[in-house]
Every structure is written in C-alpha cells, then in structure tokens.
Design an enzyme around this catalytic site. Structure first.
Site, mmCIF file in Angstrom:
data_model
loop_
_atom_site.group_PDB
_atom_site.id
_atom_site.type_symbol
_atom_site.label_atom_id
_atom_site.label_comp_id
_atom_site.label_asym_id
_atom_site.label_seq_id
_atom_site.Cartn_x
_atom_site.Cartn_y
_atom_site.Cartn_z
ATOM 1 N N ASP A 67 -41.965 19.605 -3.446
ATOM 2 C CA ASP A 67 -42.192 18.861 -4.694
ATOM 3 C C ASP A 67 -42.641 17.426 -4.392
ATOM 4 O O ASP A 67 -42.951 16.659 -5.299
ATOM 5 C CB ASP A 67 -40.964 18.901 -5.607
ATOM 6 N N SER A 68 -42.735 17.087 -3.108
ATOM 7 C CA SER A 68 -43.382 15.828 -2.712
ATOM 8 C C SER A 68 -44.816 15.799 -3.227
ATOM 9 O O SER A 68 -45.447 14.735 -3.246
ATOM 10 C CB SER A 68 -43.362 15.676 -1.184
ATOM 11 N N ASP A 106 -40.600 24.692 -3.285
ATOM 12 C CA ASP A 106 -39.500 23.899 -3.852
ATOM 13 C C ASP A 106 -39.271 24.256 -5.313
ATOM 14 O O ASP A 106 -40.232 24.329 -6.096
ATOM 15 C CB ASP A 106 -39.866 22.409 -3.800
ATOM 16 N N LYS A 136 -36.901 26.748 -2.022
ATOM 17 C CA LYS A 136 -36.005 25.718 -1.479
ATOM 18 C C LYS A 136 -35.365 24.978 -2.649
ATOM 19 O O LYS A 136 -36.031 24.735 -3.658
ATOM 20 C CB LYS A 136 -36.771 24.738 -0.593
ATOM 21 N N GLU A 138 -32.358 21.661 -3.509
ATOM 22 C CA GLU A 138 -31.602 20.535 -2.964
ATOM 23 C C GLU A 138 -30.151 20.606 -3.413
ATOM 24 O O GLU A 138 -29.870 21.006 -4.545
ATOM 25 C CB GLU A 138 -32.231 19.209 -3.423
ATOM 26 N N GLU A 205 -32.382 16.060 5.810
ATOM 27 C CA GLU A 205 -33.314 14.930 5.660
ATOM 28 C C GLU A 205 -32.595 13.592 5.776
ATOM 29 O O GLU A 205 -31.534 13.377 5.170
ATOM 30 C CB GLU A 205 -34.023 15.004 4.293
HETATM 31 O O1 KIV Z 1 -40.791 18.002 -0.986
HETATM 32 C C1 KIV Z 1 -40.901 17.974 0.247
HETATM 33 O O2 KIV Z 1 -41.972 17.755 0.810
HETATM 34 C C2 KIV Z 1 -39.689 18.189 1.028
HETATM 35 C C3 KIV Z 1 -39.759 17.895 2.479
HETATM 36 C C4 KIV Z 1 -39.834 16.448 2.673
HETATM 37 C C5 KIV Z 1 -38.665 18.523 3.245
HETATM 38 O O3 KIV Z 1 -38.692 18.555 0.500
#
Ligand code: KIV
Length: 287
Positions: A67-68, A106, A136, A138, A205
C-alpha cells in the site's frame, strides 16, 4: 532463465515471455526459514505495475503490491487513504506481469481490522480479482485471530510488525521501533502471536537490530526485514526507493541506481530536441 519477446503488433510493444516456468509457492517460501540463519535469503521488492513486475520477476522470490503505492504512485501523504480498488487494480497488473514470483497484496487500512470476517471478505475479493497468492496485513497480537481465521480458510497471510505505517496516526511518525525494553517485549510478543496464528512469513519493519534478531530466532516462519538489519531471513525494499527515484529516502535504504537523475536527463534531452526541431528525425517518419 532466458527470456524471449513477443511483439504486440497492435501497439508495437514487445512483451517478455520467459520459457515456461513454475511460479514459486507459499509453502516453498515458508520452507526457506533457515536454521541459525542458514536458509537461502528471501528476496522481495514492491511492484505496482505490469512492466515493473516483468523486470523484477526474474530476480525476486516475492513481489509485494504494497500500500506504499499510495505515496509512490498516487502522491498521497500516508497509506491510510489507499482503497481496496487501488490495491486490486495494481495487484492484477503485477500478477499479469509476473511468472515466477509469489505475488502478495497489502490489505489497505480499514478493510480488515474490524473482524476476521471482514478481513476474509476483503482478502477473498482481492485474491479472486487479482489472482495473487497471498495477502499482507499489519498488526500483532490483536490481529492474531484474523491471521488464524484467514490461514485456516485457505488464505495465506504475511504479517507485518514493528513500524506499521497504517498506524502512523497512533504511532506519531515513522521512527524506528523497539528503543525501550518495554517496546521490544511488546513487538516480540506481537511477532510470536501472529507467527503462532499461522502467518507464512513476517515483515519486520524499522526495528533495532537486536530485536530483529530476537524475532527471527523466536518465530517458525521466515522474517523479511525492511530497516531491520541483516538478521532477518530475507529483505524487502520499496522499489522506487531502491532505484533512486526519490531525493530523500529512509536511512535503511540503499540506492542501487539514480533513476530520478537519469529520467530528468532524458526528459531534458527530449525537450531540447523538440524545441530545436531535431525530433522527430528521419528514423521516426512514416514514408
Ligand atoms: O507497503 C509496503 O510497501 C510495505 C513494505 C514497506 C513492507 O508494506
């Protein structure tokens, strides 16, 4: 792996078509946990587009549609504003552009925290509409029941502890975690909780090195570090950071190229060629 290219005659663009290759699987990634750090290191990068996925795929074990992308692609200030539809559009593109890597997507903020059932609905939609192999999410102990619920229902989960960017408003920033003994104990307990609940891999992280080492030793699944030292079983970076697309990057990033400067230089040469009427030249003319 050799790569051939097919020409799409409708667009005149060449697409790489590797020799038939089997995609890596989630269990194959889990098995890469080495005893005493002796496993083959796991290579993960983020990817958000089909073309980037094509380029990264031969070199990676996992491609993370992180989600970056909120910051990297959409210019948002945090990942909190990322939507499920954004993740699905980019996730499907990355699956289309990859052949070998396990693609992980994510789950965005607000789409899974409420309950395991809500997480299941989001995760199953993401997997059905993208073809990705895993999701993924969090969070630590509080998300353990959700990790278990999804894992037991056929959805492989990569968990993410330490600095969790979706919680930026609660954490107050992106500083490294685990600087006090109490915080170290909390993050270690979080890691053990999601690992015991069945996550197949764990992103760690922005934590101090001794904590990354303690987590890696304590959990049965592989750890994948970002700003978490070489003690982890693998590493991940945001691809645009690693390629040098940004002037400022976090301390833990190594820039393996300086693409921002190269793009700027190419754009400047193009602009000069247009303004001086050197482009298009003979080679670009239809006769
Ligand atoms: O969103 C993302 O790119 C991430 C990585 C930094 C692990 O969660």
């Amino acid at each position: 792996m050799s790569t051939t290219f097919t020409l799409d005659t409708s667009t005149s663009r060449a697409h790489p078509v590797p020799e038939p290759v089997r995609r890596l699987t989630v269990p194959a990634i889990s098995k890469r946990k080495g005893k005493d750090g002796a496993g083959e290191p796991i290579v993960m990068l983020t990817a958000y587009t089909a073309r980037m996925a094509q380029l990264l795929d031969p070199h990676c074990d996992l491609l993370l549609v992180g989600d970056s992308l909120g910051q990297v692609i959409y210019g948002l200030d945090t990942t909190v504003k990322v939507t499920i539809d954004m993740m699905i559009a980019h996730g499907a593109a990355v699956v289309r552009g990859s052949y070998r890597s396990v693609v992980v997507i994510d789950l965005p903020f607000g789409s899974y925290e409420e309950s395991p059932e809500a997480a299941f609905r989001t995760a199953s939609r993401v997997m059905q509409e993208t073809g990705a192999a895993a999701v993924k999410l969090e969070g630590g102990a509080v998300m353990a029941p959700t990790v278990r619920f999804l894992s037991e229902r056929g959805i492989p989960v990569m968990a993410h502890v330490g600095l969790t960017p979706q919680a930026v408003n609660a954490l107050g920033g992106y500083g490294a975690r685990g600087r006090s003994e109490a915080e170290q104990a909390k993050i270690l307990a979080d890691a053990k909780a999601v690992a015991d609940a069945g996550c197949f891999a764990l992103v760690v992280e922005g934590v101090v090195e001794p904590l990354a080492r303690a987590i890696t030793e304590a959990v049965a699944c592989p750890t994948i570090g970002i700003g978490a030292s070489p003690a982890c079983d693998g590493q991940v970076l945001v691809v645009d950071d690693m390629l040098g697309m940004f002037e400022r990057v976090p301390r833990f990033v190594e820039r393996f190229d300086d693409l921002a400067a190269r793009i700027s230089d190419a754009a400047s040469r193009y602009a000069g060629a247009v303004r001086e009427r050197r482009f298009p030249g003979d080679a670009q003319l239809y006769r």
